[in-house]
Scaffold this motif. Structure first.
Motif, PDB file in Angstrom:
ATOM      1  N   THR A 215       0.830  -1.205   0.000  1.00 24.68           N
ATOM      2  CA  THR A 215       0.000   0.000   0.000  1.00 24.68           C
ATOM      3  C   THR A 215       0.864   1.254   0.000  1.00 24.68           C
ATOM      4  O   THR A 215       0.557   2.242  -0.694  1.00 24.68           O
ATOM      5  N   MET A 216       1.950   1.251   0.758  1.00 31.95           N
ATOM      6  CA  MET A 216       2.873   2.392   0.748  1.00 31.95           C
ATOM      7  C   MET A 216       3.448   2.627  -0.645  1.00 31.95           C
ATOM      8  O   MET A 216       3.521   3.756  -1.123  1.00 31.95           O
ATOM      9  N   LEU A 217       3.863   1.553  -1.302  1.00 32.81           N
ATOM     10  CA  LEU A 217       4.411   1.681  -2.652  1.00 32.81           C
ATOM     11  C   LEU A 217       3.400   2.300  -3.602  1.00 32.81           C
ATOM     12  O   LEU A 217       3.720   3.191  -4.387  1.00 32.81           O
ATOM     13  N   ARG A 218       2.165   1.815  -3.536  1.00 32.67           N
ATOM     14  CA  ARG A 218       1.143   2.282  -4.479  1.00 32.67           C
ATOM     15  C   ARG A 218       0.675   3.690  -4.164  1.00 32.67           C
ATOM     16  O   ARG A 218       0.531   4.514  -5.061  1.00 32.67           O
ATOM     17  N   GLU A 219       0.456   3.999  -2.887  1.00 30.75           N
ATOM     18  CA  GLU A 219      -0.178   5.269  -2.541  1.00 30.75           C
ATOM     19  C   GLU A 219       0.805   6.428  -2.438  1.00 30.75           C
ATOM     20  O   GLU A 219       0.428   7.573  -2.663  1.00 30.75           O
ATOM     21  N   THR A 220       2.063   6.146  -2.092  1.00 31.17           N
ATOM     22  CA  THR A 220       3.032   7.238  -1.988  1.00 31.17           C
ATOM     23  C   THR A 220       3.740   7.506  -3.308  1.00 31.17           C
ATOM     24  O   THR A 220       4.200   8.628  -3.552  1.00 31.17           O
ATOM     25  N   GLY A 221       3.855   6.474  -4.159  1.00 36.89           N
ATOM     26  CA  GLY A 221       4.602   6.638  -5.397  1.00 36.89           C
ATOM     27  C   GLY A 221       6.099   6.767  -5.171  1.00 36.89           C
ATOM     28  O   GLY A 221       6.852   7.084  -6.101  1.00 36.89           O
ATOM     29  N   THR A 222       6.562   6.516  -3.972  1.00 40.64           N
ATOM     30  CA  THR A 222       7.973   6.634  -3.643  1.00 40.64           C
ATOM     31  C   THR A 222       8.748   5.426  -4.169  1.00 40.64           C
ATOM     32  O   THR A 222       8.254   4.298  -4.129  1.00 40.64           O
ATOM     33  N   HIS A 223       9.961   5.667  -4.661  1.00 44.01           N
ATOM     34  CA  HIS A 223      10.771   4.577  -5.198  1.00 44.01           C
ATOM     35  C   HIS A 223      11.072   3.571  -4.090  1.00 44.01           C
ATOM     36  O   HIS A 223      11.349   3.957  -2.948  1.00 44.01           O
ATOM     37  N   PRO A 224      11.035   2.265  -4.405  1.00 42.57           N
ATOM     38  CA  PRO A 224      11.274   1.264  -3.360  1.00 42.57           C
ATOM     39  C   PRO A 224      12.640   1.393  -2.684  1.00 42.57           C
ATOM     40  O   PRO A 224      12.777   1.063  -1.499  1.00 42.57           O
ATOM     41  N   THR A 225      13.622   1.870  -3.413  1.00 42.78           N
ATOM     42  CA  THR A 225      14.937   2.066  -2.786  1.00 42.78           C
ATOM     43  C   THR A 225      14.840   3.087  -1.652  1.00 42.78           C
ATOM     44  O   THR A 225      15.430   2.897  -0.574  1.00 42.78           O
ATOM     45  N   VAL A 226      14.103   4.176  -1.881  1.00 37.87           N
ATOM     46  CA  VAL A 226      13.939   5.203  -0.851  1.00 37.87           C
ATOM     47  C   VAL A 226      13.203   4.631   0.358  1.00 37.87           C
ATOM     48  O   VAL A 226      13.592   4.852   1.514  1.00 37.87           O
ATOM     49  N   LEU A 227      12.131   3.869   0.101  1.00 35.13           N
ATOM     50  CA  LEU A 227      11.378   3.284   1.206  1.00 35.13           C
ATOM     51  C   LEU A 227      12.235   2.291   1.987  1.00 35.13           C
ATOM     52  O   LEU A 227      12.159   2.233   3.219  1.00 35.13           O
ATOM     53  N   ARG A 228      13.038   1.519   1.276  1.00 39.55           N
ATOM     54  CA  ARG A 228      13.925   0.577   1.958  1.00 39.55           C
ATOM     55  C   ARG A 228      14.926   1.326   2.836  1.00 39.55           C
ATOM     56  O   ARG A 228      15.172   0.936   3.994  1.00 39.55           O
TER      57      ARG A 228
END
Length: 270
Positions: A215-228
């Motif tokens: 849900t974070m990936l889809r709703e924020t649009g933030t690159h997975p590297t940044v979220l990691r």
């Protein structure tokens, strides 16, 4: 049936994905009298009639009556099904293939000239209306027919158009992708048990973590590297875990696995 032939969609193949498409269309508001199912097993046909109120026929009659024919069969069964229904297909009809690896050229070579073909790679999260489907049109598929296929598949999730040359890669990523994620979830749950958690606790922790992360990936649009990186503190617990994944070449293993899936998809089409 009160629906006219021009509005009929036939779903040939009532396995998991065929029933998923059928139920999704009904949930999205498609009237049952605009849908036909082609199913050779009498007991399965009765089950679908009772559950969904649709008309179940043999494959040939379903293909004869419909304008759009969705072939939801295994790749190894496609040749036999096409041989069965091809004599009743006619120019202007739309055939939608949902079989991994089967090209539009393969289908076009086995149906009458002028039958439009669209290739689709769906995936199983369509069962909960969170599917990902990629579509590619064949030589005779019009913009209107591509839009019709998009409308059918939006009943069970998201739809993308891709060049057909990318379909084997799509199969490796989203078509087979749920299995990779389930494999990771299974492994994380087993790790939780190994670390001393009750299995039910480990399952709750892992499943909600996966749902929340997606849900974070889809709703924020933030690159997975940044979220990691946001989770990974210097010299912290996450950094220690990721170091082990890198040592064991998990990233390279995923690449090799998806290359193998892509290659197998191409083999199925040949």
């Amino acid at each position: 049936m009160t629906a006219s032939t021009s509005s009929l969609t036939a779903i040939i193949g009532a396995g998991v994905m065929g029933e998923t498409l059928l139920s999704g269309l009904l949930r999205a508001g498609r009237p049952a009298d605009q849908l036909l199912v082609g199913e050779k097993r009498p007991e399965r046909g009765e089950e679908l009639r009772a559950r969904y109120g649709v008309e179940v026929l043999d494959n040939v009659e379903a293909a004869r009556r419909a304008t759009t024919v969705a072939l939801v069969v295994k790749p190894q069964d496609m040749a036999a099904v096409l041989e069965q229904v091809s004599p009743v297909l006619r120019p202007g009809q739309l055939v939608v293939s949902l079989a991994a690896g089967i090209t539009t050229a393969y289908v076009e070579a086995r149906v009458p000239q002028g039958v439009a073909v669209v290739r689709v790679m769906p995936n199983t999260p369509a069962l909960v209306d969170e599917g990902m489907a990629a579509i590619s049109g064949g030589r005779h598929a019009s913009e209107e027919q591509l839009a019709e296929v998009e409308g059918l598949l939006r009943a069970t999730g998201k739809v993308l158009r891709v060049p057909e040359a990318q379909q084997d890669a799509v199969t490796a990523i989203s078509g087979s992708g749920p299995a990779y994620l389930f494999y990771v979830v299974e492994s994380m749950i087993e790790a939780g048990v190994h670390l001393g958690l009750p299995r039910t606790t480990a399952t709750d922790l892992v499943v909600q973590t996966v749902v929340g992360s997606a849900t974070m990936l889809r709703e924020t649009g933030t690159h997975p590297t940044v979220l990691r990186e946001q989770v990974t503190s210097p010299a912290g617990t996450t950094a220690a875990a990721l170091r082990e994944l890198e040592i064991h070449k998990v990233r390279a293993a995923f690449l090799a696995a998806m290359e193998a899936a892509r290659n197998r998809s191409a083999e199925l089409g040949s």
